[in-house]
Design a protein around this motif. Structure first.
Motif, PDB file in Angstrom:
ATOM      1  N   THR A 409       0.691  -1.234  -0.004  1.00  0.00           N
ATOM      2  CA  THR A 409       0.052  -0.005  -0.112  1.00  0.00           C
ATOM      3  C   THR A 409       0.758   1.132   0.101  1.00  0.00           C
ATOM      4  OG1 THR A 409      -1.768  -1.210   1.123  1.00  0.00           O
ATOM      5  CG2 THR A 409      -1.803   1.458   1.074  1.00  0.00           C
ATOM      6  N   ILE A 410       2.009   1.154   0.792  1.00  0.00           N
ATOM      7  CA  ILE A 410       2.960   2.444   0.844  1.00  0.00           C
ATOM      8  C   ILE A 410       3.420   2.577  -0.760  1.00  0.00           C
ATOM      9  CG2 ILE A 410       5.231   3.114   1.612  1.00  0.00           C
ATOM     10  CD1 ILE A 410       4.675   1.763   4.217  1.00  0.00           C
ATOM     11  N   LEU A 411       3.809   1.502  -1.318  1.00  0.00           N
ATOM     12  CA  LEU A 411       4.268   1.799  -2.619  1.00  0.00           C
ATOM     13  C   LEU A 411       3.134   2.166  -3.602  1.00  0.00           C
ATOM     14  CD1 LEU A 411       6.353  -1.643  -3.122  1.00  0.00           C
ATOM     15  CD2 LEU A 411       7.328   0.558  -2.999  1.00  0.00           C
ATOM     16  N   LEU A 412       1.847   1.688  -3.691  1.00  0.00           N
ATOM     17  CA  LEU A 412       0.986   2.295  -4.304  1.00  0.00           C
ATOM     18  C   LEU A 412       0.404   3.755  -3.913  1.00  0.00           C
ATOM     19  CD1 LEU A 412      -1.316  -0.924  -4.215  1.00  0.00           C
ATOM     20  CD2 LEU A 412      -0.176   0.171  -6.202  1.00  0.00           C
ATOM     21  N   ALA A 413       0.664   4.280  -2.656  1.00  0.00           N
ATOM     22  CA  ALA A 413       0.374   5.376  -2.310  1.00  0.00           C
ATOM     23  C   ALA A 413       1.317   6.305  -3.081  1.00  0.00           C
ATOM     24  CB  ALA A 413       0.372   5.634  -0.793  1.00  0.00           C
ATOM     25  N   ALA A 414       2.714   6.233  -2.980  1.00  0.00           N
ATOM     26  CA  ALA A 414       3.729   6.774  -3.421  1.00  0.00           C
ATOM     27  C   ALA A 414       3.566   6.978  -5.041  1.00  0.00           C
ATOM     28  CB  ALA A 414       5.143   6.200  -3.181  1.00  0.00           C
ATOM     29  N   PHE A 415       3.064   5.781  -5.597  1.00  0.00           N
ATOM     30  CA  PHE A 415       3.135   5.866  -7.099  1.00  0.00           C
ATOM     31  C   PHE A 415       1.821   6.691  -7.499  1.00  0.00           C
ATOM     32  CE2 PHE A 415       1.351   3.910 -11.047  1.00  0.00           C
ATOM     33  CZ  PHE A 415       2.528   4.244 -11.694  1.00  0.00           C
ATOM     34  N   THR A 416       0.781   6.639  -6.538  1.00  0.00           N
ATOM     35  CA  THR A 416      -0.381   7.584  -6.869  1.00  0.00           C
ATOM     36  C   THR A 416      -0.180   8.906  -6.725  1.00  0.00           C
ATOM     37  OG1 THR A 416      -1.966   5.987  -5.688  1.00  0.00           O
ATOM     38  CG2 THR A 416      -2.636   8.177  -6.067  1.00  0.00           C
ATOM     39  N   ILE A 417       0.825   9.316  -5.859  1.00  0.00           N
ATOM     40  CA  ILE A 417       0.987  11.010  -6.008  1.00  0.00           C
ATOM     41  C   ILE A 417       1.988  11.306  -7.016  1.00  0.00           C
ATOM     42  CG2 ILE A 417       2.373  12.422  -4.425  1.00  0.00           C
ATOM     43  CD1 ILE A 417       1.538  10.928  -2.047  1.00  0.00           C
TER      44      ILE A 417
END
Length: 423
Positions: A409-417
């Motif tokens: 989820t952290i990776l996906l959140a960073a990628f989203t930004i």
């Protein structure tokens, strides 16, 4: 309440009262207050539930390959989260802000649906809980209310971002001076990243904008329903849903802040949403409440959030994304929730298809998918055929599964930004 009090005191020159006008100050204060409330009230809540012998009995959660007994652990812990969110928001937020009012209503409504489901499971001893059709109906109603409010409220507006060519090859991003109501949203990976739902019905000509709002409301319903159910499915291991939701909310907080700041919005070439800065306070309160809840929900859990918490959290995430016009980023940001939902849908549909042919066929060892990572071969149905039986090869400890889902989820959140700059 405190916001209005100190803003009034500022008129009399009271030292320190001006700080309450800063979003950063109120947001961090909301995070700390929510965290403390969640921890303090959480202890009282757990003791009360144990004293009254109110624990989880409906779900099959006592099966653990590593021998941890979970039967009887207090549920309905979502009440802790909701209380810890609402108190700081009411104290520190601007309650005249339409977005803040929508978020409070969303939290209470989805929390009420989840509470009713938990109540039926625990007190009525009905493991099915609230019928699925009534859950969906409740989610649709709230999605319709949110969409209609954003359509009708004069305060729910945006200032669209446009490009002006300058000397050379450089461009300057500016925002239109007038704030307008719009069905536009941010679409990732596209240079001119504003997508208008009205374009989907462009064949209607001059009527496309009116019908575009109908499409927008339908989109609100789909997003809020999908995310709330995804969060609900993700709530199956100690700390899983609380941790994932906290990281998702942090990313949403960043998106809400840059959307509410005209200079940052210009730099990132995204639409400016006036008034959405108050959402940062709500998001910080949510993050604080979730982190405080993890004090008791981390493995081995002393309390479960139940549907009261998971449905409320999912509703919060979905409506937040809609308000700041970033709902098309949800499949990336909430990728874990999406994976959980898809695994359940695939497993259910495949099983139903082959059952009509007299065979018991399943795709995964268990769903939602996080449960497959802890399932022993001895716990599988010997009468069923598993299409993916060798994955995973061996069960993992629950805490390891949870942390790995957090990392994802952290990776996906960073990628989203960073999708805001990848075009």
């Amino acid at each position: 309440m405190l916001y209005y009090l100190f803003r009034a005191l500022e008129q009399f020159g009271i030292p320190g009262s001006a700080m309450w006008g800063y979003i950063s100050f109120r947001s961090l204060l909301a995070l700390m207050l929510a965290l403390v409330i969640s921890m303090v009230f959480g202890e009282y809540f757990i003791k009360t539930m144990k004293r009254r012998n109110i624990g989880e009995t409906a779900r099959d959660i006592s099966i653990d390959p590593f021998g941890v007994e979970k039967k009887g652990v207090p549920s309905m812990g979502g009440i802790i989260i909701i209380v810890a969110i609402l108190i700081p928001v009411i104290l520190l937020g601007r309650l005249r802000n339409i977005y803040m009012l929508l978020m409070i209503a969303t939290t209470l409504w989805f929390g009420a649906i989840g509470f009713l489901d938990d109540y039926i499971k625990i007190f009525k001893r009905n493991k099915e809980g609230l019928a699925g059709r009534w859950k969906i109906l409740g989610q649709i109603i709230m999605g319709f209310v949110v969409g209609l409010t954003l359509y009708l409220s004069p305060d729910a507006v945006i200032r669209e971002n446009i490009e002006h060519q300058r000397v050379g090859d450089r461009t300057e991003i500016v925002h239109k001076s007038e704030a307008v109501k719009s069905t536009k949203t941010t679409i990732p990976f596209v240079k001119n990243n504003n997508f208008d739902y009205a374009d989907l019905v462009g064949f209607l000509g001059e009527h496309k904008q009116a019908v575009g709002w109908i499409v927008f409301v339908l989109m609100v319903i789909i997003v809020t329903t999908a995310v709330s159910n995804g969060a609900n499915l993700n709530d199956g291991m100690d700390g899983m849903a609380a941790g994932n939701s906290a990281f998702i909310c942090i990313a949403l907080g960043v998106l809400a802040y840059v959307s509410s700041h005209i200079e940052y919005a210009a730099y990132l070439n995204i639409m400016f949403v006036p008034g959405s800065q108050e959402l940062v306070i709500f998001i910080c309160a949510t993050v604080g409440a979730l982190i405080g809840f993890l004090w008791y929900n981390a493995y081995p859990a002393q309390v479960f959030m139940g549907d009261t918490g998971s449905l409320a959290i999912g509703g919060i995430i979905g409506v937040l994304a809609i308000i700041i016009h970033k709902e098309l980023l949800v499949p990336i940001l909430c990728g874990v929730f999406l994976f959980e939902s898809v695994s359940v849908i695939v497993q259910t549909q495949v099983f139903k298809f082959f059952k009509r042919k007299g065979r018991r066929v399943r795709v995964f060892k268990s769903t939602p998918i996080h449960d497959a990572f802890r399932r022993l071969d001895s716990q599988l149905d010997p009468t069923s055929i598993y299409l993916i039986r060798r994955w995973p090869r061996h069960p993992f400890h629950e805490s390891k599964i949870t942390v790995r889902f957090w990392i994802t989820t952290i990776l996906l959140a960073a990628f989203t930004i960073i999708t805001l700059k990848i075009r």
